[in-house]
Design an enzyme around this catalytic site. Structure first.
Site, PDB file in Angstrom:
ATOM      1  N   GLU A  45       3.534 -43.126 -35.501  1.00  0.00           N
ATOM      2  CA  GLU A  45       4.249 -44.124 -36.305  1.00  0.00           C
ATOM      3  C   GLU A  45       5.627 -44.346 -35.704  1.00  0.00           C
ATOM      4  OE1 GLU A  45       4.710 -43.073 -40.481  1.00  0.00           O
ATOM      5  OE2 GLU A  45       6.370 -44.469 -40.713  1.00  0.00           O
ATOM      6  N   ARG A  49      13.202 -48.952 -37.113  1.00  0.00           N
ATOM      7  CA  ARG A  49      14.617 -48.706 -37.403  1.00  0.00           C
ATOM      8  C   ARG A  49      15.497 -48.896 -36.192  1.00  0.00           C
ATOM      9  NH1 ARG A  49      15.454 -43.216 -40.601  1.00  0.00           N
ATOM     10  NH2 ARG A  49      13.347 -42.945 -41.388  1.00  0.00           N
ATOM     11  N   THR A  73       8.444 -48.253 -41.499  1.00  0.00           N
ATOM     12  CA  THR A  73       9.565 -49.066 -42.017  1.00  0.00           C
ATOM     13  C   THR A  73       9.203 -50.552 -42.099  1.00  0.00           C
ATOM     14  OG1 THR A  73      10.842 -47.633 -40.506  1.00  0.00           O
ATOM     15  CG2 THR A  73      12.088 -48.913 -42.071  1.00  0.00           C
ATOM     16  N   LYS A 133       1.377 -43.831 -48.712  1.00  0.00           N
ATOM     17  CA  LYS A 133       2.388 -42.867 -48.290  1.00  0.00           C
ATOM     18  C   LYS A 133       3.066 -42.419 -49.597  1.00  0.00           C
ATOM     19  CE  LYS A 133       6.670 -43.017 -45.562  1.00  0.00           C
ATOM     20  NZ  LYS A 133       7.143 -43.470 -44.244  1.00  0.00           N
TER      21      LYS A 133
HETATM   22  O1  ELE Z   1      11.497 -45.249 -42.032  1.00  0.00           O
HETATM   23  C1  ELE Z   1      10.543 -45.221 -42.810  1.00  0.00           C
HETATM   24  O2  ELE Z   1       9.647 -46.019 -42.778  1.00  0.00           O
HETATM   25  C2  ELE Z   1      10.443 -44.241 -43.854  1.00  0.00           C
HETATM   26  O3  ELE Z   1       9.719 -44.418 -44.768  1.00  0.00           O
HETATM   27  C3  ELE Z   1      11.189 -43.029 -43.803  1.00  0.00           C
HETATM   28  C4  ELE Z   1      10.567 -41.924 -42.978  1.00  0.00           C
HETATM   29  O4  ELE Z   1       9.201 -41.812 -43.156  1.00  0.00           O
HETATM   30  C5  ELE Z   1      11.236 -40.677 -43.360  1.00  0.00           C
HETATM   31  O5  ELE Z   1      12.612 -40.852 -43.224  1.00  0.00           O
HETATM   32  C6  ELE Z   1      10.817 -39.490 -42.597  1.00  0.00           C
HETATM   33  O6  ELE Z   1      11.361 -38.412 -43.264  1.00  0.00           O
HETATM   34  P1  ELE Z   1      11.720 -37.049 -42.571  1.00  0.00           P
HETATM   35  O7  ELE Z   1      10.473 -36.506 -41.977  1.00  0.00           O
HETATM   36  O8  ELE Z   1      12.254 -36.209 -43.694  1.00  0.00           O
HETATM   37  O9  ELE Z   1      12.752 -37.368 -41.534  1.00  0.00           O
END
Ligand code: ELE
Length: 214
Positions: A45, A49, A73, A133
């Site tokens: 994925e 961003r 995202t 998700k």
């Molecule tokens: O950017 C996106 O589409 C999101 O939905 C956020 C990410 O999935 C999370 O930020 C991952 O979270 P961590 O594994 O805690 O870093």
């Protein structure tokens, strides 16, 4: 109603870990994808961003054909269109909106929308979605929230993401409604900065090995 070429459940079953990748430097994308694939992770994925996210998807798709690369995202129908144009195989969203779900249902690539409450889940179900998700997993009640949701919605499947780590991923995977977890922990920032591809491959192998013995 959805006529996708790939099912969201199949994507999750390919897991049990989907790396959430923020690619800032395009030239690292292919090496990183190869390191993950060598370790045994195929589903990647790439979050939208960063400015180079779509190009990273394109490159990985061309140069690492063993990978199944999609976008994270994805928050609007316009994002979804851009992902399809870049050759992404799937889309994941941190949340859901009616316009995004409707657009994805009419398109060719699967969308895995994000939910954090029973009401959001019901909105998704109403529009034909049953694989989500769960985001942000830890901040939204984590394992106890997923256990609670499994009561009224036993047929739904989740990919918890947000706060998943090497310490808690096995507890999530032990839940019946969880087929896969997502997270950025699987690619530590320092490994990426150091271009430590072998280190990433090793971490992936260890992570998957521990998951397969539980
Ligand atoms: O950017 C996106 O589409 C999101 O939905 C956020 C990410 O999935 C999370 O930020 C991952 O979270 P961590 O594994 O805690 O870093």
């Amino acid at each position: 109603m959805q006529n996708w070429n790939l099912s969201p459940r199949k994507i999750l079953e390919d897991g049990p870990v989907i790396p959430v990748l923020v690619i800032e430097e395009l030239e690292r994308a292919v090496d990183l994808a190869r390191a993950l694939v060598r370790g045994g992770i195929r589903v990647l994925e790439i979050t939208l961003r960063s400015d180079v996210a779509l190009e990273a998807i394109q490159r990985i798709r061309c140069e690492v054909p063993e990978a199944l690369v999609g976008a994270g995202t994805v928050t609007s129908a316009a994002d979804l269109e851009a992902v399809v144009a870049a050759g992404g195989s799937f889309a994941i969203s941190p949340g859901l909106s009616t316009s995004l779900l409707r657009a994805a249902s009419q398109g060719e690539i699967p969308l895995i929308p994000g939910i954090a409450t029973a009401s959001e889940l019901m909105q998704g179900l109403e529009l034909g979605y049953d694989t989500f998700k769960f985001f942000p997993a830890e901040a939204s009640g984590g394992i106890s929230m997923l256990r609670a949701l499994a009561g009224p919605f036993p047929g739904v499947r989740f990919c918890p993401t947000g706060g998943i780590t090497g310490e808690n991923y096995l507890d999530y995977l032990a839940l019946e409604t969880v087929t896969c977890v997502g997270g950025s922990w699987i690619v530590p920032g320092q490994f990426l900065a150091d271009r430590d591809w072998e280190g990433i491959t090793l971490l992936v192998r260890q992570t998957l090995a521990a998951a397969s013995t539980t």
